[in-house]
Design a protein around this motif. Structure first.
Motif, short mmCIF file in Angstrom:
data_model
loop_
_atom_site.label_atom_id
_atom_site.label_comp_id
_atom_site.label_asym_id
_atom_site.label_seq_id
_atom_site.Cartn_x
_atom_site.Cartn_y
_atom_site.Cartn_z
N GLN A 210 6.02 -2.31 0.94
CA GLN A 210 5.96 -1.07 0.16
C GLN A 210 5.84 -1.38 -1.33
O GLN A 210 5.08 -0.73 -2.05
N SER B 204 8.94 9.03 -3.50
CA SER B 204 10.30 9.12 -2.98
C SER B 204 10.82 10.55 -2.99
O SER B 204 11.54 10.97 -2.08
N ARG C 194 10.06 -3.20 3.12
CA ARG C 194 10.34 -2.98 1.70
C ARG C 194 9.38 -3.78 0.83
O ARG C 194 8.83 -3.27 -0.15
N TYR D 121 12.29 3.12 1.34
CA TYR D 121 11.75 3.63 0.09
C TYR D 121 12.84 3.74 -0.97
O TYR D 121 13.99 4.09 -0.66
#
Length: 737
Positions: free
Chosen positions: A533, A595, A530, A428
């Motif tokens: 995401q 985050s 990643r 993240y």
């Protein structure tokens, strides 16, 4: 229900009070009584809460008419199994713990509470202790920053926990929360606080309770208060309670909170039958909300009292002698006192030497077939990390497993958990502050130990169901190689820290094919997560944790039971954390990014917050044949027994203190103590009574005892605890023998 009551007998005939020491047969007697009552009570139709999907009642489904209570979750599972075996599973019953019952009833009858308290109509959600601590600290931040809620020598987090515990203690004792400041003022006159501090604590608890109820959050304390103060007195609820249960069976009521007595009184008043077991030397949770003396008065409601005189283990032989030496001797004890051969001593100068010799003694006993590992328990007043590690490692070298009993250590002490938290920070964005070189190196060691290529099967390795066990290959990335990779391939960045390709290390050939291949797999997996995401194909951090566990931690290996338990704790804690966060975002939207939420979660675990234990699951295979490591409270709570006991640090003064098993202010909320100051003499007497209960209880659970004592503690100070006279007598008996 009323038409069936005559089958149980009149009220004067049916309630039973069973008194006995540990292992005297109290639980067996309760199971026997259940079998008798299960033949006479008539189960009713299933309630709405027990119907199947869609609210449709299943054919032949009935609601349990007998409520079965046990002191904690592990005891509940054991009691439920024994009843099911005794009745061949033919009779329905509701098995739970006192708090489990309070929570279930509050949730089940939440509409009644919404109506009577004018609450917002939303389904409530209980906060776990770690989430409760974080949210309360956030709500009380102004008072904490101003130093209003502060005691000398107590950290902010500890002060928040103490204050929340006060609400819990008041709730389980049936004390109105408005009385908390007054009780503290009277109980701690001139000792560790001021009237302003206690008044502030009361105000903050009021604001916390209001804040929680407004958002549909429940805590242990709020649940108990809602039950005894608002739900139990409600006539509509009392009618429902009377119609649902014709009998209640409660094991070890000496460990129940005071409000359990209020529940039992209501049920008995409504005509239900009751069978209660009580251990005068129990009271394990006394200091954590239990009110042993108040529950003992329930005996007056039972027409039949059964005293089970049987005493087990070493208790009949040396309990009185041990009490005289440890509690009543006042430093003077008879010379030449002879203890039986079943009480032995192991003395060393240093604690390190004591740990080593204790483990070696266990190894010799197991190898000589004198005892099986599962019949050994190592018990200490405080089983610290050094003792756990030392004993576990030394035993493991000889192929003997060791299992910590309900080991409530912070999740961050488990390497696999730390590796997963580092992984979150690498996937993240915006989490660069949460990852460093050392954390990356550790993560590579943990995640890079998966096997590659063929799997080697062994015939001599133990495995479940006769399937050959898989032999673990050597770790693909060892600590040295992990350090080299972290030095040359980890690129720190506040927004996007990343792992570079292995070729970024000029001498990557020094790593070897296996380590380079394992590292490449980790980097590729992280990059895939990643990209998903960024494309919003990764549902949540919980999904990432689950994927990582499946990919790196359990796909090709059999993790030890304690590591699996830690992973379950992590997943349950993460699921709970994001569920609470989601509810708060829906009610009070903030600009916090995903985050930022992840960063708060990582910090919560890394600060050493102890999470709640996962739902109890019994170990199988080698884990079930392990030496038990536990502190006194954990062992007594489990109600287990072992043929051999090793009392570690027997000379420690901690045997006389409650330690972590006593909440701040707990004695002030015992029914017999309410409104009176807590004197030093009373504290001394309480400590001695606790030691007496500990000795009788533990001696009832073993046949052979080793008193393991080192002259010097970890800090180098001489050990002069209350068991020293018993140790000296044991040494004298061994020498004379």
């Amino acid at each position: 229900m009323l038409t069936n009551l005559h089958k149980l007998g009149t009220q004067a005939e049916k309630s039973i009070w069973i008194v006995g020491a540990a292992r005297s047969g109290k639980t067996d007697r309760l199971v026997e009584q259940f079998c008798v009552w299960s033949k006479t009570v008539k189960t009713g139709p299933a309630t709405v809460s027990s119907r199947g999907p869609g609210g449709r009642r299943r054919a032949g489904q009935t609601a349990p008419a007998i409520l079965v209570l046990a002191a904690n979750g592990d005891n509940r599972l054991e009691l439920a199994d024994r009843i099911a075996i005794a009745t061949q599973g033919k009779n329905a019953f509701h098995s739970t713990t006192p708090f489990g019952f309070f929570e279930q009833e509050v949730l089940l009858f939440w509409p009644l509470l919404v109506q009577s308290l004018d609450l917002r109509a939303q389904f409530p959600r209980r906060l776990q202790p770690e989430t409760e601590l974080e949210l309360a600290a956030r709500l009380w931040r102004p008072s904490l920053d101003e130093g209003i809620l502060q005691q000398t020598g107590v950290s902010q987090n500890r002060m928040v926990r103490r204050t929340l515990d006060l609400l819990q203690l008041a709730a389980v004792s049936g004390t109105p929360r408005e009385e908390i400041p007054r009780i503290l003022e009277q109980g701690f006159v001139g000792a560790g606080g001021s009237n302003q501090l206690w008044a502030t604590a009361g105000e903050l608890l009021e604001s916390w309770r209001e804040w929680c109820l407004k958002r549909g959050f429940l805590t242990y304390g709020i649940v108990c208060e809602l039950y005894w103060r608002d739900l139990l007195p409600n006539p509509a609820y009392q009618e429902q309670l009377a119609s649902r249960y014709q009998a209640v069976i409660a094991d070890d009521v000496d460990d129940y909170p005071a409000i359990s007595r209020d529940l039992f009184d209501r049920m008995l008043d409504a005509g239900a039958a009751g069978a209660f077991s009580y251990n005068p030397d129990g009271g394990v949770r006394l200091g954590l909300g239990a009110d042993t003396e108040y529950l003992g008065e329930l005996e007056s409601r039972c027409a039949k009292v059964e005293n089970l005189a049987a005493r087990s283990g070493l208790a009949p032989e040396i309990a009185e002698v041990a009490i005289d030496l440890a509690v009543n001797s006042e430093g003077v004890y008879p010379l030449g006192l002879s203890l039986p051969p079943s009480v032995r001593s192991l003395e060393t100068t240093s604690r390190a030497q004591l740990l080593r010799e204790t483990a070696e003694l266990i190894v010799d006993a197991v190898k000589s077939k004198a005892v099986e590992p599962q019949d050994i328990a190592v018990i200490a007043p405080g089983m610290d990390a050094i003792a756990r590690y030392s004993l576990t490692e030394i035993l493991a070298r000889s192929g003997i497993a060791a299992a910590s009993l309900n080991d409530q250590r912070p999740l961050s002490t488990t390497p696999e958990i730390r590796a997963l938290l580092t992984l979150l920070a690498l996937v993240y964005p915006g989490l660069g502050r949460e990852v460093d070189r050392d954390a990356v190196a550790e993560m590579l060691v943990i995640l890079g130990s998966q096997k590659h290529g063929e799997v080697v099967e062994t015939e001599d390795s133990e495995s479940s169901f006769g399937i050959p066990a898989k032999m673990a290959n050597q770790k693909s990335i060892d600590p040295v190689r992990a350090g080299l990779i972290a030095d040359h391939c980890f690129c720190p960045d506040l927004d996007r820290p990343q792992l570079l390709a292995v070729e970024a290390f000029g001498r990557w050939d020094r790593l070897g094919h296996r380590a380079a291949f394992a590292y490449k797999q980790i980097v590729e997996w992280i990059e895939l997560q990643r990209s998903q995401q960024q494309e919003r194909l990764l549902p949540s951090p919980i999904a990432l944790l689950d994927r990582a566990i499946q990919k790196f931690l359990i796909s090709d290996r059999n993790l030890p039971y304690d590591r699996l338990s830690a992973l379950r704790e992590l997943m349950e804690t993460a699921a709970h954390y994001w569920e609470i966060h989601g509810r708060m975002q829906r009610q009070e939207p903030t600009n916090h990014s995903e985050s930022e939420t992840i960063a708060q979660f990582i910090k919560l675990l890394r600060t050493g917050t102890v999470t709640a234990n996962p739902f109890p699951v019994r170990p199988e295979g080698p884990a079930a044949r392990a030496v038990t490591l536990a502190n006194i409270f954990q062992y007594r709570s489990s109600r287990r027994a072992h043929k051999w006991h090793f009392w570690l640090d027997a000379g420690s003064p901690l045997w006389l203190s409650g330690g972590a098993a006593t909440l701040f202010g707990a004695p002030l909320f015992v029914r017999s103590q309410l409104g009176r100051p807590w004197q030093t003499e009373e504290e001394t007497a309480a400590d001695q009574q606790r030691l007496r209960r500990i000795l009788v209880d533990l001696l009832s659970r073993t046949r052979l005892l080793y008193l393991c004592h080192s002259e010097l503690a970890v800090n180098g100070q001489e050990q002069t605890g209350p068991l020293l006279p018993l140790i000296n007598s044991s040494v004298s008996s061994q020498q004379s023998g």
